[in-house]
Scaffold this active site. Structure first.
Site, PDB file in Angstrom:
ATOM      1  N   GLU A 246       2.268  -7.577  -2.045  1.00 12.62           N
ATOM      2  CA  GLU A 246       1.776  -6.662  -2.403  1.00 12.62           C
ATOM      3  C   GLU A 246       0.764  -5.737  -0.376  1.00 12.62           C
ATOM      4  O   GLU A 246      -0.823  -6.343  -1.114  1.00 12.62           O
ATOM      5  CB  GLU A 246       1.751  -6.082  -3.109  1.00 12.62           C
ATOM      6  CG  GLU A 246       2.212  -5.766  -4.182  1.00 12.62           C
ATOM      7  CD  GLU A 246       3.652  -5.665  -4.085  1.00 12.62           C
ATOM      8  OE1 GLU A 246       3.357  -3.892  -3.536  1.00 12.62           O
ATOM      9  OE2 GLU A 246       4.691  -5.784  -4.376  1.00 12.62           O
ATOM     10  N   CYS A 280      -4.639   1.635  -1.213  1.00 12.74           N
ATOM     11  CA  CYS A 280      -3.164   1.630  -1.016  1.00 12.74           C
ATOM     12  C   CYS A 280      -2.192   2.402  -0.103  1.00 12.74           C
ATOM     13  O   CYS A 280      -1.548   2.552   0.475  1.00 12.74           O
ATOM     14  CB  CYS A 280      -2.368  -0.080  -1.681  1.00 12.74           C
ATOM     15  SG  CYS A 280      -1.592   0.065  -3.524  1.00 12.74           S
TER      16      CYS A 280
END
Ligand code: NAD
Length: 511
Positions: A246, A280
């Site tokens: 990720e 993110c």
């Protein structure tokens, strides 16, 4: 003077000191686990896993519910620990770290047992008359978590809950920038009744993380930057360990002419500045169609003036968590300025505050030649670009090495969804931003350089399992069909069957 700095070694273990990004004063020290420590932790975890895997999923779920109890009970402690390490706004510590952690663990405890139930699947065609298939979801063994500093509690709790629910043990190396809040999660997990050694937090930096991957683990769940993701994936490739990556993003926001501009401007501010931009799925590029560009920009500039930055009490935008990130933010804004961008707000450290505070910043006249539009900035910066129309916005949004998430703003939801479908990203929000990770039903993960594999979703727990198919013959006795000896009659019969099954309409329907 760095936020994390070495302070000599204790034998063959390095010691690091951590400072608050708000006061720049030391808040603690820790020892980096070395390769031998990591191996011992993994061996202990492997032993503890055996008993845990033998428990039925409902028993594991009960421990997760007790972890939720612990988090609710100790939420002030969690909030204080996270704020001390990161300097994030209190409201963000509550929503992002406490609320989202409780929600994700509770979802896993509630739905995990169903996801782990052995499934009986009907086999299609003729084979279904003679064979049966069941899928058993087995734990992998010892899962390693390596996590970053931007959401130290939530990014620990989400994979932790899923991996434990699936019956694994977990060895976790949190970021060296936020080593203490993960230790608090470990303490709460123990207090919740998790068996000793089943979840161990080992502290350290890159070297400790690299040692963990090479210590006999069965899966790596990595959350962090693209550069580190590439390195860890190489090691996993060599060792043939499954991993999910990720990684970073450069999310685009598209503002259509028919957008609710007040909502879009709020969305731009919070999308870019939430968690000091250390998110993110933070909005890093904003493309606005020319009809509404001036009106949108005016609202953004009005809004940015209202944002409060501070050290304590109520404020909106907190500290930059790490001096290394401050360098990146400053370099990107300076690169943009040098290449002709206009900095209409902020664009500097906050001179009123002692610590690492970068003012919420609005930059226009940006181009894709600038680092600000190409590389992950991860700071409270709104980079706004005027575009001719939605097609140009989409082309520019997709002109990126990253593909984590994105967002579209329009009062025509159907059109927003059509644009969302054309965005080359792992997920998209319409008239909203940064929601996907917070919705446990939604599979989450980037495309392009933003990651490999997905987490969460309705099969989130199964990502930490081996789905083992077990077939059985319905009769279980007599001659094996197609077995020895091979005969001419048998092969002729098989060829006839092939013609019947796939050479005729009826056969295709039957098969
Ligand atoms: P990072 O890659 O520098 O570090 C992440 C973790 O990896 C840390 O624990 C670090 O100590 C460890 N590490 C560093 N080098 C290593 C190595 N060679 N081997 C093993 N472990 C190593 O990332 P960061 O600066 O801590 O975090 C910020 C990044 O994380 C941003 O790019 C952000 O977008 C990304 N992120 C992604 C998601 C997501 O879900 N996609 C979520 C949060 C953050």
């Amino acid at each position: 003077m760095g936020i994390v700095e070495p302070i000599g070694s204790g034998g063959d273990r390095r010691r690091l000191r951590v400072r608050s990004p708000v006061s720049l004063e030391p808040i603690g020290e820790f020892e980096c686990a070395n390769a031998a420590d990591v191996k011992v932790a993994v061996e202990r975890a492997r032993k503890a896993q055996v008993e845990w895997a033998a428990k039925v999923p409902e028993q594991r779920a009960r421990v997760l519910w007790r972890l939720v109890d612990q988090i609710v009970e100790h939420q002030e402690e969690i909030i204080d620990a996270v704020i001390e390490e990161t300097g994030k706004a209190r409201s963000e510590a509550i929503t992002m770290e406490v609320f989202s952690s409780c929600d994700a663990i509770a979802y896993t405890a509630k739905h995990g047992p169903k996801q782990l139930k052995t499934e009986k699947r009907r086999i299609h065609g003729l084979l279904g008359f003679v064979k049966k298939l069941r899928i058993v979801y087995e734990p992998l063994g010892v899962v390693a978590l390596i996590t970053p500093w931007n959401g130290p509690v939530v990014l620990s709790c989400v994979p932790l809950a899923q991996a434990l629910m699936a019956g694994n043990a977990v060895v976790h190396k949190p970021s060296e920038v936020t080593p203490f809040s993960a230790k608090l999660v470990e303490r709460l997990a123990l207090a919740a009744g998790l068996p000793p050694d089943l979840y161990q937090v080992i502290q350290g930096d890159a070297a400790t993380g690299a040692a963990l991957i090479d210590s006999g683990i069965d899966k790596l769940s990595f959350t962090g930057s693209v550069a580190t993701g590439r390195k860890v994936a190489e090691i996993c490739g060599r060792l043939l360990i499954p991993c999910t990556l990720e990684l970073g993003g450069k999310d685009a926001m598209i503002v259509c002419a028919d957008a609710d501009l007040d909502r879009a401007a709020q969305g731009a501010l919070i999308g870019s500045c939430m968690n000091t931009g250390h998110y993110c799925c933070g909005t890093e590029r904003i493309y606005v169609v020319e009809e509404v560009y001036d009106a949108f920009l005016e609202k953004v500039l009005d809004g940015v003036k209202q944002l409060r930055q501070g050290e304590t009490g109520e404020f909106d935008v907190g500290a930059v968590f790490w001096d290394k990130q401050m360098d990146i933010i400053e370099n990107h804004v300076e690169d943009a300025r040098a290449k002709g961008a206009s900095v209409l707000a902020g664009g500097r450290r906050n001179p009123e505050l002692r610590g690492l505070f970068y003012e919420p910043t609005v930059v226009t006249d940006v181009t894709h030649d600038m680092d600000l539009m190409r590389k992950e900035t991860f700071g409270p910066v709104l980079a706004v670009m005027k575009v001719k129309d939605e097609d140009e916005a989409l082309a520019l949004a997709n002109d990126s090495d990253y593909g984590l998430n994105g967002n579209v703003w329009t009062t025509d939801t159907a059109k927003g969804i059509r644009i969302a479908e054309r965005m080359e990203t792992g997920g998209v929000c319409v008239n909203d931003m940064a929601m996907i990770y917070g919705i446990p039903e939604a599979p989450f993960g980037g495309v392009k350089s933003s990651g490999v594999g997905q987490v969460n979703g309705i099969s989130g727990v199964r990502n930490y399992c081996h789905a083992k198919p077990i077939t059985s013959d319905r009769r279980g006795k007599g001659k094996i069909q197609g077995g020895y000896p091979y005969t001419q009659k048998g092969t002729d019969g098989m060829q006839k069957l092939i013609r019947l099954l796939w050479g005729t309409r009826l056969g295709r329907w039957l098969s």
